[in-house]
Write a protein that holds these residues in place. Structure first.
Motif, mmCIF file in Angstrom:
data_model
loop_
_atom_site.group_PDB
_atom_site.id
_atom_site.type_symbol
_atom_site.label_atom_id
_atom_site.label_comp_id
_atom_site.label_asym_id
_atom_site.label_seq_id
_atom_site.Cartn_x
_atom_site.Cartn_y
_atom_site.Cartn_z
ATOM 1 N N ALA A 225 0.849 -1.189 0.000
ATOM 2 C CA ALA A 225 0.000 0.000 0.000
ATOM 3 C C ALA A 225 0.885 1.239 0.000
ATOM 4 N N GLY A 226 0.274 2.389 -0.211
ATOM 5 C CA GLY A 226 1.033 3.639 -0.230
ATOM 6 C C GLY A 226 0.312 4.632 -1.115
ATOM 7 N N ARG A 227 0.662 5.902 -0.971
ATOM 8 C CA ARG A 227 0.029 6.880 -1.854
ATOM 9 C C ARG A 227 0.568 6.693 -3.273
ATOM 10 N N THR A 228 0.031 7.442 -4.210
ATOM 11 C CA THR A 228 0.442 7.271 -5.600
ATOM 12 C C THR A 228 1.910 7.670 -5.774
ATOM 13 N N ASN A 229 2.554 6.952 -6.682
ATOM 14 C CA ASN A 229 3.899 7.317 -7.143
ATOM 15 C C ASN A 229 5.052 7.120 -6.152
ATOM 16 N N VAL A 230 4.797 6.498 -5.013
ATOM 17 C CA VAL A 230 5.906 6.286 -4.070
ATOM 18 C C VAL A 230 6.806 5.142 -4.526
ATOM 19 N N GLY A 231 6.322 4.365 -5.508
ATOM 20 C CA GLY A 231 7.132 3.266 -6.029
ATOM 21 C C GLY A 231 6.645 1.894 -5.591
ATOM 22 N N LYS A 232 5.339 1.780 -5.330
ATOM 23 C CA LYS A 232 4.774 0.482 -4.914
ATOM 24 C C LYS A 232 5.004 -0.584 -5.974
ATOM 25 N N SER A 233 4.669 -0.225 -7.215
ATOM 26 C CA SER A 233 4.807 -1.221 -8.290
ATOM 27 C C SER A 233 6.274 -1.565 -8.527
ATOM 28 N N SER A 234 7.141 -0.574 -8.319
ATOM 29 C CA SER A 234 8.572 -0.844 -8.484
ATOM 30 C C SER A 234 9.062 -1.804 -7.399
ATOM 31 N N VAL A 235 8.598 -1.602 -6.169
ATOM 32 C CA VAL A 235 8.957 -2.502 -5.069
ATOM 33 C C VAL A 235 8.392 -3.899 -5.351
ATOM 34 N N LEU A 301 0.028 -9.285 6.136
ATOM 35 C CA LEU A 301 1.004 -8.220 6.362
ATOM 36 C C LEU A 301 0.824 -7.147 5.286
ATOM 37 N N THR A 302 0.923 -5.886 5.692
ATOM 38 C CA THR A 302 0.868 -4.792 4.715
ATOM 39 C C THR A 302 2.227 -4.099 4.672
ATOM 40 N N LEU A 303 2.730 -3.906 3.469
ATOM 41 C CA LEU A 303 3.931 -3.085 3.305
ATOM 42 C C LEU A 303 3.451 -1.686 2.951
ATOM 43 N N VAL A 304 3.633 -0.741 3.857
ATOM 44 C CA VAL A 304 3.246 0.638 3.561
ATOM 45 C C VAL A 304 4.474 1.328 2.989
ATOM 46 N N VAL A 305 4.415 1.615 1.690
ATOM 47 C CA VAL A 305 5.573 2.229 1.032
ATOM 48 C C VAL A 305 5.443 3.753 1.130
ATOM 49 N N ILE A 306 6.525 4.385 1.559
ATOM 50 C CA ILE A 306 6.565 5.848 1.560
ATOM 51 C C ILE A 306 7.776 6.283 0.737
ATOM 52 N N ASP A 307 7.740 7.485 0.276
ATOM 53 C CA ASP A 307 8.839 8.013 -0.532
ATOM 54 C C ASP A 307 9.796 8.757 0.401
ATOM 55 N N ARG A 327 -0.710 -5.692 11.236
ATOM 56 C CA ARG A 327 0.676 -6.095 11.066
ATOM 57 C C ARG A 327 1.206 -5.404 9.807
ATOM 58 N N ARG A 328 2.228 -4.593 9.953
ATOM 59 C CA ARG A 328 2.700 -3.853 8.786
ATOM 60 C C ARG A 328 4.199 -3.569 8.905
ATOM 61 N N LEU A 329 4.758 -3.248 7.756
ATOM 62 C CA LEU A 329 6.143 -2.779 7.693
ATOM 63 C C LEU A 329 6.121 -1.478 6.910
ATOM 64 N N VAL A 330 6.721 -0.438 7.447
ATOM 65 C CA VAL A 330 6.803 0.818 6.702
ATOM 66 C C VAL A 330 8.101 0.775 5.896
ATOM 67 N N VAL A 331 7.951 0.793 4.570
ATOM 68 C CA VAL A 331 9.099 0.671 3.680
ATOM 69 C C VAL A 331 9.401 2.036 3.073
ATOM 70 N N GLY A 332 10.553 2.586 3.410
ATOM 71 C CA GLY A 332 10.946 3.880 2.848
ATOM 72 C C GLY A 332 11.668 3.638 1.539
ATOM 73 N N ASN A 333 11.042 4.029 0.447
ATOM 74 C CA ASN A 333 11.606 3.764 -0.889
ATOM 75 C C ASN A 333 12.366 5.009 -1.405
ATOM 76 N N LYS A 334 13.068 4.808 -2.469
ATOM 77 C CA LYS A 334 13.805 5.852 -3.185
ATOM 78 C C LYS A 334 14.953 6.444 -2.360
ATOM 79 N N ILE A 335 15.610 5.617 -1.551
ATOM 80 C CA ILE A 335 16.726 6.179 -0.789
ATOM 81 C C ILE A 335 17.898 6.552 -1.693
ATOM 82 N N ASP A 336 17.878 6.033 -2.936
ATOM 83 C CA ASP A 336 18.956 6.449 -3.856
ATOM 84 C C ASP A 336 18.912 7.957 -4.082
ATOM 85 N N LEU A 337 17.722 8.525 -3.909
ATOM 86 C CA LEU A 337 17.598 9.979 -4.108
ATOM 87 C C LEU A 337 17.961 10.756 -2.843
ATOM 88 N N VAL A 338 18.144 9.988 -1.766
ATOM 89 C CA VAL A 338 18.352 10.639 -0.476
ATOM 90 C C VAL A 338 19.813 10.634 -0.075
#
Ligand SMILES: Nc1nc2c(ncn2[C@@H]2O[C@H](COP(=O)(O)OP(=O)(O)OP(=O)(O)O)[C@@H](O)[C@H]2O)c(=O)[nH]1
Ligand SMILES: [Mg+2]
Length: 468
Positions: A225-235, A301-307, A327-338
């Protein structure tokens, strides 16, 4: 009641074409059937591969060159005479052999009927029969290992050992009851309570990794799960190892649920990609968002993807709030940009989210990844497995994995607790202790199939494939 008096036949190899296909026949008429359908004149030597031909039922023409192996009962898979015919793996050829066997007196086997016969003939107990189906169904090496352990009798032996202790106790209590006038107790109440306590401890040990076992055996659904464009489909694609879901820079790309089954650290995971969470006037996208919500509701389990490269938004916050209790894991995506740079925190962002990788204003993630570079994915996989199983030690196989066994073990434990308290009280009549111990034994017997109703057996063997 199940019949074992007739002879059954089925193709044992999977449907479709293959190098070799195997037809299996079991029952009292195997000799006659072999004589009728094989061109080989002499009786087949036990357990020796014999090159011969199959006679076609209708035309009497030779249907195929085959290798036939005869396993005389009781030293066969089913405990009966068994004939295995290895032919060329064409469905037409194999069906022809099955038809020939039926014309010679066999009937088509039901799913799991060969293994059912093995069980009914005492060749394998119920736990080991169920393990056959689990092994056939195994989609990950870990599932196969757990099933193989049970096939080898690891669980059966454990249960037999516990039952032996209970049997001894029951025998002594019964003796005390049978000779009341002697005033002699064949077993002291305190000792009875101690022995029961030991059995309870052993059951607890078995049940300790039952959740993990069940997770290994049954697998789990994990929703992204996650808002649009955070990279859910990429994950999703990264975890799946294939470019399955469409990825674009346009917010609202994913609409339908996209599902892929994969092994994550040996667990069979069904991963679901969903539409990005946002309020939208678009009816199609709105339907997608709703489907995503429904998928989350039933996920293990839900993976909540954030940018991680951007400050979190209202949508991020809403989603983090609404998934906090699950039960969830918050996945911070796009760390390459960080990496290497801290972004300034926008003034509007709350305190709760001020601990993020990228500094104040960025949501705190359990795991940071980049779906672009693949960084962080080994840790993500490990975290998913840990969340699902509650354990780090995925290498160990679980001893109990089947829900039927788990429920019966829990029931046995309940009866044993009652027996233990009654025995420990000292003045409880032995009949009461005995009744509870017998109830516990009945549950253990049900696990291995010593007493199991036909309905339960039917239910268990239904899920086997034909020919097994
Ligand atoms: N630099 C970088 N870009 C990424 C990463 N993950 C995804 N992107 C890009 O972010 C954009 C959105 O990616 P998607 O995977 O489609 O995002 P989504 O969350 O599925 O989007 P919706 O389906 O629209 O909700 C694409 O342009 C991706 O290439 C990442 O880890 N690093
Ligand atoms: Mg998407």
């Amino acid at each position: 009641m199940f019949s074992v008096d007739d002879s059954i036949v089925a193709v044992a190899t999977p449907p479709g074409r293959g190098g070799i296909g195997i037809v299996r026949i079991s029952g009292p008429a195997v000799h006659d059937i072999a004589r009728a359908i094989l061109t080989h004149c002499r009786p087949l030597a036990p357990r020796l591969a014999t090159y011969t031909r199959v006679r076609h039922a209708a035309s009497a023409a030779n249907a195929d060159e085959v290798v036939a192996t005869f396993f005389p009962g009781p030293h066969s898979y089913t405990g009966q005479d068994v004939l295995e015919i290895s032919a060329h793996g064409s469905p037409v050829v194999l069906d022809g052999i099955v038809c020939a066997a039926i014309a010679a007196g066999a009937r088509l086997a039901e799913p799991g009927e060969f293994t059912l016969r093995a069980f009914l003939n005492g060749k394998r107990d119920l736990v080991r029969a169920e393990a056959v189906a689990d092994l056939v169904d195994a989609a990950t090496p870990l599932q196969a290992r757990v099933a193989f352990d049970q096939l080898q009798g690891t669980l059966t032996d454990r249960i037999a050992a516990l039952d032996a202790i209970l049997f001894d106790l029951v025998a002594r209590l019964e003796a005390s009851l049978d000779f009341p006038d002697e005033g002699y107790h064949f077993v002291e109440p305190a000792e009875t309570a101690r022995s029961i306590g030991r059995v309870i401890a052993a059951i607890d040990e078995l049940l300790a990794d039952a959740d993990r076992g069940r997770m290994i055996r049954e697998g789990a659904t994990v929703v992204i799960a996650g808002r649009t464009n955070v990279g859910k489909s990429s994950v999703f694609n990264m975890l799946a190892g294939v470019e399955r879901a469409i990825v674009t820079a346009i917010a609202g790309t994913t609409r339908d649920l996209v599902t892929e089954t994969m092994a994550i650290e040996g667990l069979a995971v069904t991963l679901v990609d969903t539409a990005g969470w946002r309020e939208t006037p678009d009816v199609v996208e709105r339907e997608g968002v709703m489907r995503g919500e429904r998928a989350r509701a039933v996920a293990a389990l839900t993976l909540v993807v954030i940018d991680q490269s951007e400050p979190h938004t209202v949508e991020d916050e809403q989603l983090l709030d609404s998934t906090a209790a699950r039960r969830r894991l918050v996945v911070g995506n796009k760390i390459d940009l960080v990496a290497g740079r801290l972004k300034p925190a926008p003034a509007s962002v709350g305190v709760a989210a001020s601990l993020g990788v990228a500094g104040a204003g960025f949501s705190q993630a359990d795991i940071s990844v980049s779906a672009k570079t693949g960084e962080g994915f080994p840790a993500l996989r490990a975290a998913i497995a840990r969340e699902l199983t509650g354990s780090d030690s995925l290498e160990d196989t679980a001893r109990v994995s089947n829900t039927r066994h788990i429920v019966l073990l829990e029931q046995a434990r309940t009866s044993l607790s009652a027996a233990e308290s009654a025995a420990a009280a000292g003045d409880t009549p032995e009949e009461f202790v005995l009744t509870d111990l017998q109830a516990a034994r009945a549950r253990l017997d049900e696990i291995v199939g010593v007493r199991t109703s036909d309905d339960v057996l039917r239910h268990i063997f239904e899920r086997f494939c034909i020919g097994k």
